[in-house]
Structures are given as structure tokens and as C-alpha cells.
Motif scaffolding. Structure first.
Motif, PDB file in Angstrom:
ATOM      1  N   GLY A  48      64.218  28.306  47.870  1.00 26.09           N
ATOM      2  CA  GLY A  48      64.691  29.472  48.602  1.00 26.09           C
ATOM      3  C   GLY A  48      63.533  30.051  49.391  1.00 26.09           C
ATOM      4  N   MET A  49      63.502  31.376  49.472  1.00 22.67           N
ATOM      5  CA  MET A  49      62.568  32.058  50.375  1.00 22.67           C
ATOM      6  C   MET A  49      61.105  31.923  49.936  1.00 22.67           C
ATOM      7  N   ALA A  50      60.314  31.351  50.809  1.00 23.27           N
ATOM      8  CA  ALA A  50      58.886  31.196  50.550  1.00 23.27           C
ATOM      9  C   ALA A  50      58.123  31.603  51.807  1.00 23.27           C
ATOM     10  N   GLU A  51      57.054  32.351  51.623  1.00 21.46           N
ATOM     11  CA  GLU A  51      56.295  32.815  52.791  1.00 21.46           C
ATOM     12  C   GLU A  51      55.304  31.750  53.241  1.00 21.46           C
ATOM     13  N   THR A  52      55.591  31.211  54.413  1.00 23.18           N
ATOM     14  CA  THR A  52      54.728  30.217  55.075  1.00 23.18           C
ATOM     15  C   THR A  52      54.817  30.543  56.567  1.00 23.18           C
ATOM     16  N   GLU A  53      54.572  29.554  57.408  1.00 23.14           N
ATOM     17  CA  GLU A  53      54.785  29.778  58.846  1.00 23.14           C
ATOM     18  C   GLU A  53      56.243  29.554  59.247  1.00 23.14           C
ATOM     19  N   LEU A  75      57.840  32.327  61.270  1.00 27.76           N
ATOM     20  CA  LEU A  75      57.144  32.421  62.552  1.00 27.76           C
ATOM     21  C   LEU A  75      57.660  31.332  63.510  1.00 27.76           C
ATOM     22  N   VAL A  76      57.823  30.136  62.971  1.00 31.63           N
ATOM     23  CA  VAL A  76      58.341  29.018  63.779  1.00 31.63           C
ATOM     24  C   VAL A  76      59.798  29.283  64.158  1.00 31.63           C
ATOM     25  N   ARG A  77      60.560  29.750  63.179  1.00 30.21           N
ATOM     26  CA  ARG A  77      61.999  29.948  63.414  1.00 30.21           C
ATOM     27  C   ARG A  77      62.239  30.969  64.518  1.00 30.21           C
ATOM     28  N   THR A 126      49.713  14.363  57.207  1.00 31.74           N
ATOM     29  CA  THR A 126      50.168  14.205  58.593  1.00 31.74           C
ATOM     30  C   THR A 126      50.735  15.512  59.150  1.00 31.74           C
ATOM     31  N   GLY A 127      50.762  15.571  60.469  1.00 33.95           N
ATOM     32  CA  GLY A 127      51.288  16.741  61.180  1.00 33.95           C
ATOM     33  C   GLY A 127      50.894  16.592  62.643  1.00 33.95           C
ATOM     34  N   ARG A 128      51.373  17.499  63.477  1.00 33.49           N
ATOM     35  CA  ARG A 128      51.005  17.395  64.902  1.00 33.49           C
ATOM     36  C   ARG A 128      49.659  18.024  65.197  1.00 33.49           C
ATOM     37  N   ARG A 129      49.311  19.106  64.494  1.00 32.03           N
ATOM     38  CA  ARG A 129      48.116  19.876  64.869  1.00 32.03           C
ATOM     39  C   ARG A 129      46.844  19.211  64.366  1.00 32.03           C
ATOM     40  N   ALA A 130      46.254  18.410  65.277  1.00 32.65           N
ATOM     41  CA  ALA A 130      45.083  17.604  64.924  1.00 32.65           C
ATOM     42  C   ALA A 130      43.905  18.472  64.498  1.00 32.65           C
ATOM     43  N   ILE A 163      61.842  17.470  50.681  1.00 35.77           N
ATOM     44  CA  ILE A 163      61.930  18.930  50.684  1.00 35.77           C
ATOM     45  C   ILE A 163      63.199  19.332  51.429  1.00 35.77           C
ATOM     46  N   SER A 164      64.179  19.723  50.633  1.00 32.86           N
ATOM     47  CA  SER A 164      65.449  20.204  51.155  1.00 32.86           C
ATOM     48  C   SER A 164      65.378  21.726  51.187  1.00 32.86           C
ATOM     49  N   SER A 165      66.465  22.402  50.887  1.00 32.40           N
ATOM     50  CA  SER A 165      66.466  23.869  50.923  1.00 32.40           C
ATOM     51  C   SER A 165      67.740  24.393  50.284  1.00 32.40           C
ATOM     52  N   THR A 197      53.937  14.725  54.579  1.00 37.62           N
ATOM     53  CA  THR A 197      54.159  15.104  55.978  1.00 37.62           C
ATOM     54  C   THR A 197      54.181  16.628  56.086  1.00 37.62           C
ATOM     55  N   GLY A 198      53.876  17.112  57.282  1.00 37.01           N
ATOM     56  CA  GLY A 198      53.845  18.569  57.463  1.00 37.01           C
ATOM     57  C   GLY A 198      52.706  19.193  56.668  1.00 37.01           C
ATOM     58  N   ALA A 199      51.539  18.551  56.751  1.00 40.12           N
ATOM     59  CA  ALA A 199      50.401  18.967  55.915  1.00 40.12           C
ATOM     60  C   ALA A 199      49.486  19.965  56.611  1.00 40.12           C
ATOM     61  N   THR A 200      49.874  20.425  57.783  1.00 40.05           N
ATOM     62  CA  THR A 200      49.011  21.356  58.525  1.00 40.05           C
ATOM     63  C   THR A 200      49.293  22.814  58.171  1.00 40.05           C
ATOM     64  N   SER A 201      50.290  23.052  57.338  1.00 36.90           N
ATOM     65  CA  SER A 201      50.706  24.432  57.082  1.00 36.90           C
ATOM     66  C   SER A 201      51.564  24.477  55.822  1.00 36.90           C
ATOM     67  N   GLY A 202      51.739  25.679  55.277  1.00 35.56           N
ATOM     68  CA  GLY A 202      52.746  25.907  54.250  1.00 35.56           C
ATOM     69  C   GLY A 202      52.687  24.971  53.052  1.00 35.56           C
ATOM     70  N   PHE A 203      53.862  24.515  52.632  1.00 34.52           N
ATOM     71  CA  PHE A 203      53.971  23.696  51.420  1.00 34.52           C
ATOM     72  C   PHE A 203      53.074  22.452  51.507  1.00 34.52           C
ATOM     73  N   GLY A 204      53.098  21.823  52.678  1.00 35.13           N
ATOM     74  CA  GLY A 204      52.357  20.564  52.827  1.00 35.13           C
ATOM     75  C   GLY A 204      50.854  20.780  52.694  1.00 35.13           C
ATOM     76  N   PHE A 229      50.401  13.021  64.448  1.00 34.49           N
ATOM     77  CA  PHE A 229      51.457  12.496  65.328  1.00 34.49           C
ATOM     78  C   PHE A 229      52.690  13.369  65.188  1.00 34.49           C
ATOM     79  N   ASP A 230      53.515  13.312  66.224  1.00 35.93           N
ATOM     80  CA  ASP A 230      54.807  14.008  66.174  1.00 35.93           C
ATOM     81  C   ASP A 230      55.765  13.106  65.410  1.00 35.93           C
ATOM     82  N   ILE A 231      56.294  13.618  64.323  1.00 36.52           N
ATOM     83  CA  ILE A 231      57.096  12.789  63.429  1.00 36.52           C
ATOM     84  C   ILE A 231      58.406  12.326  64.084  1.00 36.52           C
TER      85      ILE A 231
HETATM   86  P1  NDP Z   1      55.609  25.587  57.858  1.00 32.10           P
HETATM   87  O1  NDP Z   1      56.110  25.945  59.211  1.00 32.10           O
HETATM   88  O2  NDP Z   1      54.493  26.387  57.298  1.00 32.10           O
HETATM   89  O3  NDP Z   1      55.202  24.039  57.822  1.00 32.10           O
HETATM   90  C1  NDP Z   1      55.984  23.070  58.466  1.00 32.10           C
HETATM   91  C2  NDP Z   1      55.202  21.789  58.611  1.00 32.10           C
HETATM   92  O4  NDP Z   1      56.041  20.823  59.261  1.00 32.10           O
HETATM   93  C3  NDP Z   1      53.954  21.951  59.469  1.00 32.10           C
HETATM   94  O5  NDP Z   1      52.875  21.289  58.863  1.00 32.10           O
HETATM   95  C4  NDP Z   1      54.329  21.272  60.771  1.00 32.10           C
HETATM   96  O6  NDP Z   1      53.186  20.650  61.349  1.00 32.10           O
HETATM   97  C5  NDP Z   1      55.316  20.200  60.289  1.00 32.10           C
HETATM   98  N1  NDP Z   1      56.167  19.750  61.395  1.00 32.10           N
HETATM   99  C6  NDP Z   1      57.168  20.430  62.010  1.00 32.10           C
HETATM  100  N2  NDP Z   1      57.632  19.713  63.048  1.00 32.10           N
HETATM  101  C7  NDP Z   1      56.914  18.565  63.089  1.00 32.10           C
HETATM  102  C8  NDP Z   1      56.914  17.435  63.944  1.00 32.10           C
HETATM  103  N3  NDP Z   1      57.766  17.324  64.991  1.00 32.10           N
HETATM  104  N4  NDP Z   1      56.033  16.430  63.714  1.00 32.10           N
HETATM  105  C9  NDP Z   1      55.174  16.521  62.669  1.00 32.10           C
HETATM  106  N5  NDP Z   1      55.128  17.560  61.813  1.00 32.10           N
HETATM  107  C10 NDP Z   1      55.985  18.583  62.038  1.00 32.10           C
HETATM  108  O7  NDP Z   1      56.884  25.670  56.897  1.00 32.10           O
HETATM  109  P2  NDP Z   1      57.085  25.346  55.341  1.00 32.10           P
HETATM  110  O8  NDP Z   1      55.857  24.888  54.691  1.00 32.10           O
HETATM  111  O9  NDP Z   1      57.803  26.503  54.782  1.00 32.10           O
HETATM  112  O10 NDP Z   1      58.144  24.175  55.474  1.00 32.10           O
HETATM  113  C11 NDP Z   1      57.986  22.900  54.876  1.00 32.10           C
HETATM  114  C12 NDP Z   1      59.364  22.353  54.567  1.00 32.10           C
HETATM  115  O11 NDP Z   1      59.987  23.194  53.616  1.00 32.10           O
HETATM  116  C13 NDP Z   1      60.318  22.286  55.751  1.00 32.10           C
HETATM  117  O12 NDP Z   1      61.044  21.097  55.686  1.00 32.10           O
HETATM  118  C14 NDP Z   1      61.224  23.510  55.551  1.00 32.10           C
HETATM  119  O13 NDP Z   1      62.479  23.321  56.134  1.00 32.10           O
HETATM  120  C15 NDP Z   1      61.294  23.529  54.049  1.00 32.10           C
HETATM  121  N6  NDP Z   1      61.668  24.789  53.414  1.00 32.10           N
HETATM  122  C16 NDP Z   1      60.985  25.953  53.641  1.00 32.10           C
HETATM  123  C17 NDP Z   1      61.343  27.113  52.996  1.00 32.10           C
HETATM  124  C18 NDP Z   1      60.670  28.423  53.231  1.00 32.10           C
HETATM  125  O14 NDP Z   1      61.274  29.474  52.917  1.00 32.10           O
HETATM  126  N7  NDP Z   1      59.443  28.452  53.737  1.00 32.10           N
HETATM  127  C19 NDP Z   1      62.419  27.120  51.992  1.00 32.10           C
HETATM  128  C20 NDP Z   1      63.083  25.844  51.851  1.00 32.10           C
HETATM  129  C21 NDP Z   1      62.693  24.737  52.507  1.00 32.10           C
HETATM  130  P3  NDP Z   1      52.775  20.726  62.904  1.00 32.10           P
HETATM  131  O15 NDP Z   1      53.349  21.979  63.466  1.00 32.10           O
HETATM  132  O16 NDP Z   1      51.284  20.667  62.879  1.00 32.10           O
HETATM  133  O17 NDP Z   1      53.381  19.485  63.475  1.00 32.10           O
END
Ligand code: NDP
Ligand code: 8X3
Length: 250
Positions: free
Chosen positions: A180-185, A188-190, A32-36, A134-136, A8-15, A56-58
């Protein structure tokens, strides 16, 4: 026969990095993710033989279930679930926080994660699969403004241990990864899209990368089946935990 992983959350960052990592290693991947548009771009790049995408929105339980029901035969047997979708919203102290943001974090990081896990558990037990949550570090160590975000991640870590306990004897493995701290989106989201704030946080800090964490997820997913990492906490060398604060003067 290659194994199947749902991320899940495969549109950005770790996923997104995880999708690349597991596809490169020959796995079948459900992303999966929202951004088709981003999911479509993944399909355009990799084709649909070993990749299936579902937008889909999770937080929408019905949409989640519909996406699971619509998994093509080759992708329906999930061996590994990576509960990665999540977010932090805001850094305001609790007394100034936006309740809608708190609710969105709870709905995404807790309720949706538990719902998807519940839906996939029977199949994961059948296949002696694995759950990687994925906790934190925010769920382990408090920091100012971390309030509900940290609380949701504490849930993720504790839920993971609870699952381990309940799944005892099934062969299903459960791991909470606590980065801990990892550079992704993430930042930006926060910060609701504040690129300068994100750049300020990461510049010069040598944060972890999405690939670093994808590598850890892959490591956990490919351990010999008799091993279970319960919790895995990981930080960049430049980050550490710094103690207590004392207020004096009433
Ligand atoms: P990103 O913002 O880069 O990625 C977050 C992902 O979550 C996106 O693919 C986004 O997809 C998805 N997401 C968020 N809300 C929804 C939703 N309502 N429905 C479906 N998908 C959703 O951040 P990271 O890769 O950094 O984060 C991934 C995980 O790692 C998170 O759980 C975050 O809390 C955790 N984490 C991150 C850390 C960091 O420093 N970066 C450190 C520790 C934990 P879309 O917007 O397309 O829906
Ligand atoms: C993300 C790590 O420290 O920014 O979960 O909360 S932190």
C-alpha cells in the motif's frame, strides 16, 4: 559464493533501498534504471566488486537485452530477479485520462516486466532461482483514478500466479508483493513533479518507507528454499480499505 540479485528501478525508492539491503547482506547486486548519474553514485559509494549497474530504459527491449548480454561473468548468473521498476502517471478518471500516460504505464509495468522475465527465465530455472514482482494494493482494490495503474498491477499479481503454475516442479519461486502507501518518489512521478501534492499525501499519515519494503523483499528472497509466498499484501497501519459507493438520482 554469494548469490546475485537483479533489481530494476534501483535509482529510487524500493529499488534503491533494496540495493543497500542486499549489498549489506553480502549479495552481488545488478542495479538498473534510467538515471545513470544515480547508478554512478551507487558505484562511487560501493565500488564494483559486488555491484554492477546498467542504465537503460526498461521499455527499450534492445537496450535491455544489450545490458543483459554485457553482464560481467561474476554477475551473469542471476539467482533472484526483482521486477520493481514501475510507475503510476496521473490520477484522472478514465474518461479524462491521457492515453500517452496509460501507454507508458502499460509499457513499463507490464510489457517490460514480462520481457525481462522472459529473458531471464532459462537461467533462473537452471539455478532454481526466484522472481519477486512488485505489484500493489492498487491491483487488488480499485480506487477513483487508479484505472490503468491498478490494471497493470492486477496483471503483475496474476502473471506471478501464472508463473508459479508454469514453473511447477522447477524449484523456481515466484512472489507478488502488493504494498500500500509508501513514501518514495512515486507520488512525485505520478503528479509530474508536484512536491506539494506528494507532501500533502504523506504528511501525518505514517506511510511505509522504502526500507520497510526492502526488508520485505529481503525476507522473501532469503526464505528457506522449500517455501513460496505467493502474494504478500502490506499496508501502513494508517491505511485500510473502505467500501463501496452508491450514486442515486440517475
Ligand atoms: P520510485 O518512483 O521511487 O521508483 C521507481 C523506479 O522505477 C525508479 O528507480 C525508476 O528509475 C524506475 N523506472 C520507472 N520507469 C522506468 C523506465 N522506463 N525504465 C527504467 N526504470 C524505470 O517509486 P517506488 O519505489 O515507490 O516504486 C517501485 C515500484 O513499487 C513500482 O513498480 C510501483 O508501482 C510500486 N509500488 C509503489 C508503492 C508506493 O506507494 N510507493 C506502493 C505499491 C507499489 P528511473 O526513473 O531512473 O528510470
Ligand atoms: C501504489 C499504492 O494506493 O497509491 O501502488 O496506488 S497506491
Amino acid at each position: 559464493m554469494s548469490r546475485t540479485i537483479l533489481i530494476t528501478g534501483a535509482t529510487s525508492g524500493f529499488g534503491a533501498a533494496g540495493v543497500e539491503r542486499f549489498l549489506a547482506d553480502g549479495w552481488r547486486v545488478v542495479a538498473t534504471g534510467r538515471r545513470a548519474d544515480r547508478l554512478q553514485a551507487l558505484l562511487d559509494r560501493h565500488g564494483g566488486v559486488r555491484l554492477h549497474v546498467a542504465a537503460f530504459d526498461i521499455r527499450d527491449g534492445a537496450a535491455m537485452q544489450a545490458a543483459l548480454d554485457a553482464l560481467p561473468a561474476g554477475f551473469a548468473g542471476i539467482d533472484v530477479l526483482v521486477n520493481n521498476a514501475g510507475l503510476a502517471l496521473g490520477t484522472a478518471f478514465a474518461q479524462h485520462a491521457d492515453l500517452a500516460q496509460w501507454r507508458q504505464m502499460i509499457d513499463t509495468n507490464i510489457t517490460a516486466l514480462a520481457t525481462l522475465t522472459h529473458a531471464l527465465l532459462p537461467g533462473l530455472i537452471e539455478r532454481r532461482g526466484a522472481i519477486i514482482n512488485i505489484s500493489s494494493v492498487a491491483g487488488v482494490y480499485p480506487y477513483p483514478g487508479g484505472n490503468v495503474y491498478g490494471g497493470t498491477k492486477a496483471f503483475v499479481s496474476q502473471f506471478s500466479l501464472g508463473l508459479r503454475s508454469d514453473l511447477h516442479g522447477t524449484g523456481v519461486r515466484v512472489t507478488a508483493i502488493e504494498p500500500g502507501m509508501a513514501e518514495t518518489e512515486f507520488t512525485l512521478v505520478r503528479t509530474s513533479g508536484d512536491q506539494a501534492a506528494s507532501d500533502t499525501l504523506y504528511t501525518g499519515a505514517q506511510p511505509m518507507t522504502a526500507d520497510d519494503i526492502a526488508g520485505v523483499i529481503h525476507y522473501v528472497a532469503t526464505l528457506p528454499p522449500h517455501l513460496n509466498i505467493n502474494r504478500l499484501e502490506i499496508m501502513p497501519v494508517t491505511q485500510s480499505v473502505a467500501g463501496f459507493q452508491v450514486h442515486r438520482g440517475g
